[in-house]
Design a protein around this motif. Structure first.
Motif, mmCIF file in Angstrom:
data_model
loop_
_atom_site.group_PDB
_atom_site.id
_atom_site.type_symbol
_atom_site.label_atom_id
_atom_site.label_comp_id
_atom_site.label_asym_id
_atom_site.label_seq_id
_atom_site.Cartn_x
_atom_site.Cartn_y
_atom_site.Cartn_z
ATOM 1 N N GLU A 1 -12.511 0.618 -3.799
ATOM 2 C CA GLU A 1 -13.234 0.207 -5.008
ATOM 3 C C GLU A 1 -13.913 1.393 -5.698
ATOM 4 O O GLU A 1 -14.377 1.271 -6.821
ATOM 5 N N TYR A 2 -13.980 2.523 -5.013
ATOM 6 C CA TYR A 2 -14.573 3.745 -5.576
ATOM 7 C C TYR A 2 -13.696 4.932 -5.210
ATOM 8 O O TYR A 2 -13.164 4.989 -4.090
ATOM 9 N N LEU A 3 -13.572 5.900 -6.093
ATOM 10 C CA LEU A 3 -12.797 7.106 -5.773
ATOM 11 C C LEU A 3 -13.377 7.849 -4.571
ATOM 12 O O LEU A 3 -12.644 8.464 -3.796
ATOM 13 N N SER A 4 -14.687 7.772 -4.394
ATOM 14 C CA SER A 4 -15.324 8.479 -3.285
ATOM 15 C C SER A 4 -14.822 7.985 -1.923
ATOM 16 O O SER A 4 -14.882 8.713 -0.928
ATOM 17 N N GLN A 5 -14.309 6.767 -1.881
ATOM 18 C CA GLN A 5 -13.785 6.238 -0.619
ATOM 19 C C GLN A 5 -12.572 7.028 -0.119
ATOM 20 O O GLN A 5 -12.265 7.020 1.070
ATOM 21 N N LEU A 6 -11.884 7.682 -1.040
ATOM 22 C CA LEU A 6 -10.685 8.421 -0.648
ATOM 23 C C LEU A 6 -11.014 9.587 0.276
ATOM 24 O O LEU A 6 -10.142 10.102 0.973
ATOM 25 N N GLU A 7 -12.280 9.988 0.287
ATOM 26 C CA GLU A 7 -12.685 11.137 1.095
ATOM 27 C C GLU A 7 -13.328 10.731 2.418
ATOM 28 O O GLU A 7 -13.711 11.590 3.204
ATOM 29 N N ASN A 8 -13.446 9.439 2.680
ATOM 30 C CA ASN A 8 -14.154 9.052 3.901
ATOM 31 C C ASN A 8 -13.212 8.815 5.081
ATOM 32 O O ASN A 8 -11.991 8.745 4.940
ATOM 33 N N GLU A 9 -13.795 8.700 6.249
ATOM 34 C CA GLU A 9 -13.006 8.559 7.474
ATOM 35 C C GLU A 9 -12.328 7.195 7.564
ATOM 36 O O GLU A 9 -11.340 7.030 8.277
ATOM 37 N N GLN A 10 -12.854 6.208 6.825
ATOM 38 C CA GLN A 10 -12.235 4.877 6.850
ATOM 39 C C GLN A 10 -10.840 4.926 6.224
ATOM 40 O O GLN A 10 -9.886 4.342 6.738
ATOM 41 N N THR A 11 -10.733 5.635 5.112
ATOM 42 C CA THR A 11 -9.433 5.800 4.470
ATOM 43 C C THR A 11 -8.463 6.513 5.404
ATOM 44 O O THR A 11 -7.288 6.147 5.512
ATOM 45 N N ALA A 12 -8.955 7.518 6.098
ATOM 46 C CA ALA A 12 -8.102 8.273 7.021
ATOM 47 C C ALA A 12 -7.558 7.381 8.131
ATOM 48 O O ALA A 12 -6.436 7.579 8.607
ATOM 49 N N ALA A 13 -8.327 6.382 8.534
ATOM 50 C CA ALA A 13 -7.917 5.504 9.637
ATOM 51 C C ALA A 13 -7.003 4.369 9.186
ATOM 52 O O ALA A 13 -6.382 3.708 10.022
ATOM 53 N N ALA A 14 -6.912 4.146 7.888
ATOM 54 C CA ALA A 14 -6.115 3.026 7.363
ATOM 55 C C ALA A 14 -4.644 3.415 7.213
ATOM 56 O O ALA A 14 -4.310 4.586 7.037
ATOM 57 N N ASP A 15 -3.778 2.417 7.267
ATOM 58 C CA ASP A 15 -2.339 2.633 7.087
ATOM 59 C C ASP A 15 -1.925 2.529 5.627
ATOM 60 O O ASP A 15 -0.941 3.122 5.213
ATOM 61 N N TYR A 16 -2.653 1.716 4.870
ATOM 62 C CA TYR A 16 -2.397 1.610 3.434
ATOM 63 C C TYR A 16 -3.705 1.311 2.730
ATOM 64 O O TYR A 16 -4.667 0.830 3.347
ATOM 65 N N LEU A 17 -3.746 1.604 1.443
ATOM 66 C CA LEU A 17 -4.943 1.351 0.648
ATOM 67 C C LEU A 17 -4.666 0.245 -0.357
ATOM 68 O O LEU A 17 -3.680 0.300 -1.097
ATOM 69 N N GLY A 18 -5.535 -0.745 -0.381
ATOM 70 C CA GLY A 18 -5.453 -1.799 -1.389
ATOM 71 C C GLY A 18 -6.203 -1.346 -2.636
ATOM 72 O O GLY A 18 -7.402 -1.061 -2.578
ATOM 73 N N ILE A 19 -5.498 -1.216 -3.744
ATOM 74 C CA ILE A 19 -6.136 -0.822 -5.011
ATOM 75 C C ILE A 19 -6.538 -2.104 -5.710
ATOM 76 O O ILE A 19 -5.716 -2.812 -6.289
ATOM 77 N N SER A 20 -7.836 -2.411 -5.660
ATOM 78 C CA SER A 20 -8.296 -3.755 -5.974
ATOM 79 C C SER A 20 -9.540 -3.761 -6.865
ATOM 80 O O SER A 20 -10.556 -3.166 -6.500
ATOM 81 N N PRO A 21 -9.445 -4.429 -8.041
ATOM 82 C CA PRO A 21 -8.223 -4.941 -8.657
ATOM 83 C C PRO A 21 -7.665 -3.933 -9.669
ATOM 84 O O PRO A 21 -8.400 -3.131 -10.238
ATOM 85 N N VAL A 22 -6.354 -4.010 -9.891
ATOM 86 C CA VAL A 22 -5.767 -3.236 -10.973
ATOM 87 C C VAL A 22 -6.267 -3.793 -12.297
ATOM 88 O O VAL A 22 -6.707 -3.068 -13.182
ATOM 89 N N PHE A 23 -6.207 -5.120 -12.404
ATOM 90 C CA PHE A 23 -6.770 -5.823 -13.559
ATOM 91 C C PHE A 23 -7.609 -6.970 -13.035
ATOM 92 O O PHE A 23 -7.289 -7.573 -12.013
ATOM 93 N N LYS A 24 -8.696 -7.275 -13.712
ATOM 94 C CA LYS A 24 -9.594 -8.353 -13.287
ATOM 95 C C LYS A 24 -8.830 -9.665 -13.120
ATOM 96 O O LYS A 24 -7.904 -9.957 -13.863
ATOM 97 N N THR A 25 -9.256 -10.447 -12.129
ATOM 98 C CA THR A 25 -8.573 -11.690 -11.821
ATOM 99 C C THR A 25 -9.560 -12.760 -11.384
ATOM 100 O O THR A 25 -10.598 -12.433 -10.790
ATOM 101 N N ASP A 26 -9.229 -14.010 -11.630
ATOM 102 C CA ASP A 26 -10.098 -15.116 -11.233
ATOM 103 C C ASP A 26 -10.025 -15.416 -9.747
ATOM 104 O O ASP A 26 -10.896 -16.094 -9.199
ATOM 105 N N THR A 27 -8.977 -14.922 -9.056
ATOM 106 C CA THR A 27 -8.842 -15.250 -7.641
ATOM 107 C C THR A 27 -9.764 -14.425 -6.756
ATOM 108 O O THR A 27 -9.955 -14.728 -5.600
ATOM 109 N N LYS A 28 -10.353 -13.360 -7.322
ATOM 110 C CA LYS A 28 -11.303 -12.545 -6.546
ATOM 111 C C LYS A 28 -12.339 -11.979 -7.504
ATOM 112 O O LYS A 28 -12.041 -11.114 -8.299
ATOM 113 N N LYS A 29 -13.564 -12.502 -7.402
ATOM 114 C CA LYS A 29 -14.594 -12.172 -8.389
ATOM 115 C C LYS A 29 -15.607 -11.137 -7.898
ATOM 116 O O LYS A 29 -16.450 -10.697 -8.659
#
Length: 211
Positions: free
Chosen positions: A114-142
């Motif tokens: 949800e923030y560009l700064s997350q790309l530099e943290n250890e959580q991103t390093a431990a993940a297998d894929y990154l969910g880019i959320s949301p690309v466009f606003k949606t009613d299914t996740k507010k």
């Protein structure tokens, strides 16, 4: 940590509520027949027993088609049914902590950005894929923060080698542009769960994004 291969292109995020009265298991199977190659079960409001029951039923189907089942933010459910992995966000269990667990050593971990700064943290390093959320606003996740748009995907792609799974108001008319912007995979909810013909909807989306 090396990046694991992420061969999936069409990722369905499903809940019973998103299927609007239809049998979510039937919707999931039709979606797989149409081309969905990864499924996440997201049931935020179910009891543990209800979530496990649904997850077990869905896993019977996904196993039949050799499609990985990811559980949204519930390690206990994921362990109980031996799911392929788990997807978490900023306020959920941390990928670094999950990766230390014996069960998660060879499982998929998805992590929402949800923030560009997350790309530099250890959580991103431990993940297998990154969910880019949301690309466009949606009613299914507010409860999201950043609406990334196509430019956001392009920016993230330049900053990480991790596979990118784009989600948020993705449909047939914008799916190809999202892949062109740098996403490895699109994740959808309404575009399939709310479709009159889920199998056809999945087929059309897959056909639109296959490189």
């Amino acid at each position: 940590m090396s990046v694991k291969p992420f061969p999936y292109q069409l990722y369905l995020v499903i809940s019973e509520a998103d299927c609007k009265g239809r049998n979510f298991l039937e919707v999931a199977e039709l979606a797989i027949l149409g081309g969905v190659d990864c499924i996440q079960l997201r049931e935020k409001n179910d009891s543990k027993a209800e979530f496990i029951h649904k997850a077990r039923q869905l896993k019977d189907i996904t196993d039949q088609y050799n499609v990985p089942l990811i559980i949204n933010d519930n390690l206990e459910v994921a362990q109980h049914i031996q799911a392929a992995g788990i997807h978490v966000g900023n306020k959920d269990a941390k990928p670094v902590d999950l990766r230390k667990l014996p069960f998660m050593q060879d499982r998929i971990i998805g992590y929402s950005i949800e923030y560009l700064s997350q790309l530099e943290n250890e959580q991103t390093a431990a993940a297998d894929y990154l969910g880019i959320s949301p690309v466009f606003k949606t009613d299914t996740k507010k409860d999201t923060v950043t609406e990334w748009g196509l430019e956001g995907i392009r920016t993230i792609k330049k900053l990480t080698d991790k596979p990118l799974v784009a989600i948020g108001n993705i449909h047939l008319k914008n799916a190809r542009e999202i892949i062109k912007a740098g996403a490895n995979c699109i994740a959808v909810v309404s575009a399939i769960c709310g479709a009159k013909d889920p199998q056809k909807a999945a087929y059309e989306l897959k056909n639109e994004i296959v490189q």
